[in-house]
Design a protein around this motif. Sequence first.
Motif, short mmCIF file in Angstrom:
data_model
loop_
_atom_site.label_atom_id
_atom_site.label_comp_id
_atom_site.label_asym_id
_atom_site.label_seq_id
_atom_site.Cartn_x
_atom_site.Cartn_y
_atom_site.Cartn_z
N ALA A 3 -41.48 -6.11 -9.34
CA ALA A 3 -42.84 -5.59 -9.45
C ALA A 3 -43.65 -6.44 -10.42
CB ALA A 3 -42.82 -4.15 -9.94
N GLN A 4 -44.95 -6.45 -10.19
CA GLN A 4 -45.89 -7.03 -11.14
C GLN A 4 -46.47 -5.86 -11.93
OE1 GLN A 4 -48.82 -9.35 -9.10
NE2 GLN A 4 -47.33 -10.83 -8.37
N ILE A 5 -46.45 -5.99 -13.24
CA ILE A 5 -46.95 -4.90 -14.08
C ILE A 5 -47.84 -5.45 -15.18
CG2 ILE A 5 -44.90 -3.48 -13.64
CD1 ILE A 5 -43.98 -4.16 -16.50
N SER A 6 -48.55 -4.56 -15.83
CA SER A 6 -49.33 -4.94 -17.01
C SER A 6 -48.65 -4.33 -18.23
CB SER A 6 -50.77 -4.45 -16.88
OG SER A 6 -50.80 -3.04 -16.77
N ILE A 7 -49.02 -4.79 -19.40
CA ILE A 7 -48.47 -4.25 -20.63
C ILE A 7 -48.93 -2.79 -20.74
CG2 ILE A 7 -48.50 -4.38 -23.15
CD1 ILE A 7 -46.97 -6.67 -21.87
N ASN A 8 -47.96 -1.91 -20.86
CA ASN A 8 -48.24 -0.48 -20.97
C ASN A 8 -47.36 0.07 -22.08
OD1 ASN A 8 -48.23 2.33 -20.71
ND2 ASN A 8 -48.58 2.23 -18.51
N THR A 9 -47.96 0.46 -23.18
CA THR A 9 -47.20 0.92 -24.34
C THR A 9 -46.50 2.24 -24.09
OG1 THR A 9 -49.17 1.96 -25.28
CG2 THR A 9 -48.70 -0.30 -25.95
N GLU A 10 -46.84 2.95 -23.01
CA GLU A 10 -46.20 4.22 -22.71
C GLU A 10 -44.91 4.07 -21.91
OE1 GLU A 10 -49.00 7.06 -21.18
OE2 GLU A 10 -50.51 6.45 -22.62
N MET A 11 -44.53 2.85 -21.56
CA MET A 11 -43.27 2.62 -20.84
C MET A 11 -42.13 2.71 -21.85
SD MET A 11 -44.32 -0.43 -18.21
CE MET A 11 -43.02 -0.13 -17.02
N ASN A 12 -41.52 3.88 -21.92
CA ASN A 12 -40.45 4.07 -22.90
C ASN A 12 -39.10 3.64 -22.33
OD1 ASN A 12 -39.42 6.26 -21.35
ND2 ASN A 12 -40.79 7.68 -22.38
N LEU A 13 -38.10 3.61 -23.19
CA LEU A 13 -36.77 3.13 -22.79
C LEU A 13 -36.19 3.97 -21.66
CD1 LEU A 13 -34.46 1.16 -23.23
CD2 LEU A 13 -33.61 2.65 -25.04
N SER A 14 -36.40 5.27 -21.70
CA SER A 14 -35.88 6.15 -20.66
C SER A 14 -36.43 5.77 -19.28
CB SER A 14 -36.22 7.61 -20.99
OG SER A 14 -35.82 8.47 -19.96
N LEU A 15 -37.73 5.54 -19.20
CA LEU A 15 -38.35 5.13 -17.94
C LEU A 15 -37.79 3.79 -17.47
CD1 LEU A 15 -40.48 5.29 -15.67
CD2 LEU A 15 -42.07 4.19 -17.26
N LEU A 16 -37.68 2.84 -18.39
CA LEU A 16 -37.19 1.52 -18.02
C LEU A 16 -35.73 1.58 -17.55
CD1 LEU A 16 -38.83 -0.50 -20.92
CD2 LEU A 16 -39.61 -0.33 -18.54
N GLN A 17 -34.93 2.43 -18.16
CA GLN A 17 -33.54 2.59 -17.73
C GLN A 17 -33.49 3.18 -16.32
OE1 GLN A 17 -32.25 4.89 -21.14
NE2 GLN A 17 -31.16 3.13 -22.00
N LYS A 18 -34.38 4.12 -16.02
CA LYS A 18 -34.45 4.69 -14.67
C LYS A 18 -34.86 3.63 -13.66
CE LYS A 18 -35.33 9.37 -16.19
NZ LYS A 18 -36.31 10.44 -16.38
N MET A 19 -35.80 2.76 -14.04
CA MET A 19 -36.19 1.67 -13.15
C MET A 19 -34.99 0.78 -12.84
SD MET A 19 -39.92 0.78 -14.85
CE MET A 19 -40.17 -0.74 -13.93
N LYS A 20 -34.20 0.47 -13.86
CA LYS A 20 -33.01 -0.36 -13.67
C LYS A 20 -32.01 0.34 -12.75
CE LYS A 20 -29.92 -3.56 -14.79
NZ LYS A 20 -30.03 -4.96 -14.41
N GLU A 21 -31.78 1.63 -12.98
CA GLU A 21 -30.86 2.41 -12.16
C GLU A 21 -31.31 2.47 -10.70
OE1 GLU A 21 -30.54 6.26 -14.00
OE2 GLU A 21 -29.79 5.40 -15.88
N CYS A 22 -32.61 2.42 -10.48
CA CYS A 22 -33.17 2.47 -9.12
C CYS A 22 -33.20 1.10 -8.46
CB CYS A 22 -34.56 3.07 -9.14
SG CYS A 22 -34.58 4.82 -9.54
N GLY A 23 -32.64 0.09 -9.13
CA GLY A 23 -32.51 -1.22 -8.51
C GLY A 23 -33.54 -2.25 -8.89
N CYS A 24 -34.34 -2.00 -9.92
CA CYS A 24 -35.31 -3.00 -10.34
C CYS A 24 -34.58 -4.25 -10.82
CB CYS A 24 -36.19 -2.45 -11.47
SG CYS A 24 -37.45 -3.63 -12.02
#
Length: 85
Positions: A3-24
Amino acid sequence: WEAQISINTEMNLSLLQKMKECGCMNLFIGVESFSSKVLHNMGKGYSQKECIDLFTRFKNAGLFFEISLIVGSPPEEEKDFQEKG
């Protein structure tokens, strides 16, 4: 997936871990500069520190990422280009 994303300070570790688990596999971010002055002049809405903090969370979540930079954007000077976080 990627994905292409912008800097978003609300992207916490929990969300990023879920993205990884979903195959990012990779994130692409248009950072444009690490100079606080240039970021401000571009109206990017985030700071150098916020970029680095987010990149640390990407690393901690096991996500790969790429960034794009614009070199020589007005009014960037050599000292701005050399600025490090």
